[in-house]
Write a protein that holds these residues in place. Sequence first.
Motif, PDB file in Angstrom:
ATOM      1  N   THR A  29       0.847  -1.206   0.000  1.00  0.00           N
ATOM      2  CA  THR A  29       0.000   0.000   0.000  1.00  0.00           C
ATOM      3  C   THR A  29       0.883   1.257   0.000  1.00  0.00           C
ATOM      4  OG1 THR A  29      -0.096   0.626   2.358  1.00  0.00           O
ATOM      5  CG2 THR A  29      -1.490  -1.227   1.672  1.00  0.00           C
ATOM      6  N   MET A  30       0.191   2.391  -0.225  1.00  0.00           N
ATOM      7  CA  MET A  30       0.870   3.681  -0.052  1.00  0.00           C
ATOM      8  C   MET A  30       0.361   4.369   1.214  1.00  0.00           C
ATOM      9  SD  MET A  30       1.653   5.128  -3.814  1.00  0.00           S
ATOM     10  CE  MET A  30       0.064   5.850  -4.164  1.00  0.00           C
ATOM     11  N   GLY A  31      -0.335   3.611   2.072  1.00  0.00           N
ATOM     12  CA  GLY A  31      -0.828   4.187   3.327  1.00  0.00           C
ATOM     13  C   GLY A  31      -2.102   4.985   3.128  1.00  0.00           C
ATOM     14  N   GLY A  36     -11.182  -0.023   1.888  1.00  0.00           N
ATOM     15  CA  GLY A  36     -10.648  -0.826   0.780  1.00  0.00           C
ATOM     16  C   GLY A  36      -9.378  -1.535   1.207  1.00  0.00           C
ATOM     17  N   HIS A  37      -8.452  -0.779   1.814  1.00  0.00           N
ATOM     18  CA  HIS A  37      -7.209  -1.383   2.316  1.00  0.00           C
ATOM     19  C   HIS A  37      -7.523  -2.433   3.389  1.00  0.00           C
ATOM     20  CE1 HIS A  37      -5.578   2.728   1.141  1.00  0.00           C
ATOM     21  NE2 HIS A  37      -4.790   1.917   0.460  1.00  0.00           N
ATOM     22  N   LEU A  38      -8.405  -2.048   4.322  1.00  0.00           N
ATOM     23  CA  LEU A  38      -8.651  -2.930   5.477  1.00  0.00           C
ATOM     24  C   LEU A  38      -9.262  -4.258   5.034  1.00  0.00           C
ATOM     25  CD1 LEU A  38      -9.938  -0.411   8.208  1.00  0.00           C
ATOM     26  CD2 LEU A  38      -7.617  -0.809   7.388  1.00  0.00           C
ATOM     27  N   LYS A 149      -9.921  -2.355  -7.888  1.00  0.00           N
ATOM     28  CA  LYS A 149     -10.120  -0.933  -8.185  1.00  0.00           C
ATOM     29  C   LYS A 149      -9.019  -0.453  -9.134  1.00  0.00           C
ATOM     30  CE  LYS A 149      -9.040   2.875  -6.298  1.00  0.00           C
ATOM     31  NZ  LYS A 149      -8.297   3.972  -6.467  1.00  0.00           N
ATOM     32  N   ASP A 150      -7.791  -0.930  -8.879  1.00  0.00           N
ATOM     33  CA  ASP A 150      -6.658  -0.588  -9.754  1.00  0.00           C
ATOM     34  C   ASP A 150      -6.440  -1.777 -10.700  1.00  0.00           C
ATOM     35  OD1 ASP A 150      -5.449   1.965  -8.271  1.00  0.00           O
ATOM     36  OD2 ASP A 150      -6.133   0.541  -6.777  1.00  0.00           O
ATOM     37  N   PHE A 151      -7.378  -1.935 -11.621  1.00  0.00           N
ATOM     38  CA  PHE A 151      -7.423  -3.173 -12.413  1.00  0.00           C
ATOM     39  C   PHE A 151      -6.183  -3.344 -13.282  1.00  0.00           C
ATOM     40  CE2 PHE A 151      -8.734  -6.281 -15.484  1.00  0.00           C
ATOM     41  CZ  PHE A 151      -9.618  -7.094 -14.796  1.00  0.00           C
ATOM     42  N   THR A 175     -13.589  -4.354  -5.262  1.00  0.00           N
ATOM     43  CA  THR A 175     -13.545  -2.917  -4.960  1.00  0.00           C
ATOM     44  C   THR A 175     -14.541  -2.591  -3.846  1.00  0.00           C
ATOM     45  OG1 THR A 175     -12.983  -2.449  -7.244  1.00  0.00           O
ATOM     46  CG2 THR A 175     -13.890  -0.609  -5.966  1.00  0.00           C
ATOM     47  N   VAL A 176     -14.066  -1.903  -2.822  1.00  0.00           N
ATOM     48  CA  VAL A 176     -14.943  -1.449  -1.748  1.00  0.00           C
ATOM     49  C   VAL A 176     -15.401  -0.030  -2.087  1.00  0.00           C
ATOM     50  CG1 VAL A 176     -15.118  -0.962   0.728  1.00  0.00           C
ATOM     51  CG2 VAL A 176     -13.760  -2.911  -0.077  1.00  0.00           C
ATOM     52  N   ARG A 177     -16.716   0.189  -1.973  1.00  0.00           N
ATOM     53  CA  ARG A 177     -17.295   1.470  -2.397  1.00  0.00           C
ATOM     54  C   ARG A 177     -17.966   2.209  -1.247  1.00  0.00           C
ATOM     55  NH1 ARG A 177     -17.356   1.858  -7.783  1.00  0.00           N
ATOM     56  NH2 ARG A 177     -16.650  -0.015  -8.871  1.00  0.00           N
ATOM     57  N   ALA A 183     -15.830   4.569  -5.618  1.00  0.00           N
ATOM     58  CA  ALA A 183     -14.790   3.648  -5.151  1.00  0.00           C
ATOM     59  C   ALA A 183     -13.957   4.355  -4.090  1.00  0.00           C
ATOM     60  CB  ALA A 183     -13.903   3.228  -6.322  1.00  0.00           C
ATOM     61  N   MET A 184     -13.705   3.675  -2.965  1.00  0.00           N
ATOM     62  CA  MET A 184     -12.878   4.291  -1.929  1.00  0.00           C
ATOM     63  C   MET A 184     -11.466   4.499  -2.444  1.00  0.00           C
ATOM     64  SD  MET A 184     -13.964   2.721   1.660  1.00  0.00           S
ATOM     65  CE  MET A 184     -15.642   2.875   2.239  1.00  0.00           C
ATOM     66  N   SER A 185     -10.884   5.640  -2.108  1.00  0.00           N
ATOM     67  CA  SER A 185      -9.533   5.956  -2.560  1.00  0.00           C
ATOM     68  C   SER A 185      -8.940   6.995  -1.623  1.00  0.00           C
ATOM     69  CB  SER A 185      -9.586   6.534  -3.979  1.00  0.00           C
ATOM     70  OG  SER A 185      -8.366   7.189  -4.279  1.00  0.00           O
TER      71      SER A 185
END
Length: 285
Positions: A29-31, A36-38, A149-151, A175-177, A183-185
Motif C-alpha cells: 500500500t501507499m498508506g 478498501g485497504h482494510l 479498483k486498480d485493475f 472494490t470497496v465502495r 470507489a474508496m480511494s
Amino acid sequence: MKIIRSPKQMQKTAWRWRAAGRSVGLVPTMGCFHEGHLSLFRRARRENDIVVVSVFVNPAQFGPREDFAHYPRPWKRDRRLAGKCGVDVVFHPSAKALYAKGHQTWVDVEELSRPLCGAFRPGHFRGVATVVAKLFQLVQPARAYFGRKDFQQLRIVQKMAADLNFPVRVVPCPTVRERDGLAMSSRNAYLSAEQRRRAAGIPRALQSVGEVIKFSSQKPISPTVILRKARALLRRIPGARPDYVELVDPRSLRPLKKVAGRALVATAVRLGRARLIDNRLVGRE
Ligand code: AMP
C-alpha cells in the motif's frame, strides 16, 4: 505488531519465517488507509500465518507534475488501523533505503502498461512493477493481495509475477465502495464537499454501460454505441475532465472492436485536484 524500516531486516525476518514453514500474506500500500485497504488486510489475515503490510509512497510511480509531495501520510492512524486488523508487521522503508544511490534496474511489463492510465502517466507502471518486484524479494510472500479498483495495476502485477517466476499467488480483491457507489480511494480526500457529491456520477456512468449491454437486443454491440451514454454522463458532471473511458478485454487490456462476452469498462476522471479511476466488469461470459 512490529514496524520494520530496514529492507535488510525485512528480508532476514522473511527468511526466518520461511525456514519455519510459515506462510506470509503481503498487502502493498501507499498508506492513508480506508475500508478498501482494510478489506485486503482482513482477507490476508484469514489466509496466512503471517500478514505483512507495506506502507511506501513510491516516488518512482509519480510523474514530475503529480501529487507525490502532497500524498496524505497519516502514519499514526495507519499504524493503529493495521494493528486493529491483526497485521503482524508493517514494513515502512524510506525511499533512500529502498532505492539506494545509483539504482538503475527497472521492471517494465511492456504491453499491459501501454493503454488506459499508461497512456496518461508515462513511467507510472514501470515504477509500480519495480517496487512490487522488490517487495516480493524482501517479504517472500506466498500470497499478495491487490484491489480490482486498480485493475490495470493488478493485471500488470499478475503478469510480472508470472513472467519473472515469482512463487507468489496474486489474489484479486473486490472494490470497496462508499454508499453512493464511489470507489474508496486515498485521493478522495482531495475533493471538496461539492466535488465529492458529484464524483458519484463516475460509478453511475460505468453502471450505465453495463445496462446498455444488458438491455441491448443487438449482439454483439459496437463499443462506440455503448460508450456514448457513459461519455455523455461523465461530461454532465460539472468540473469533471475525463482522461479516458474505454471498453477493453479484461486480460489483454486491448480495446474491443465489438462486445460479445466479458468486457472491462474503465475510466480515469480529473475532478478538482483529484484524478479518480474506476472500472467495472460488464457483459456475459
Ligand atoms: P494504494 O494504497 O492506493 O496504493 O492501494 C493499495 C492496495 O489497496 C491496492 O492493491 C489497491 O488496489 C487496493 N485498494 C485501493 N482502494 C481500494 C478499494 N476501494 N477497494 C479495494 N481495494 C482497494
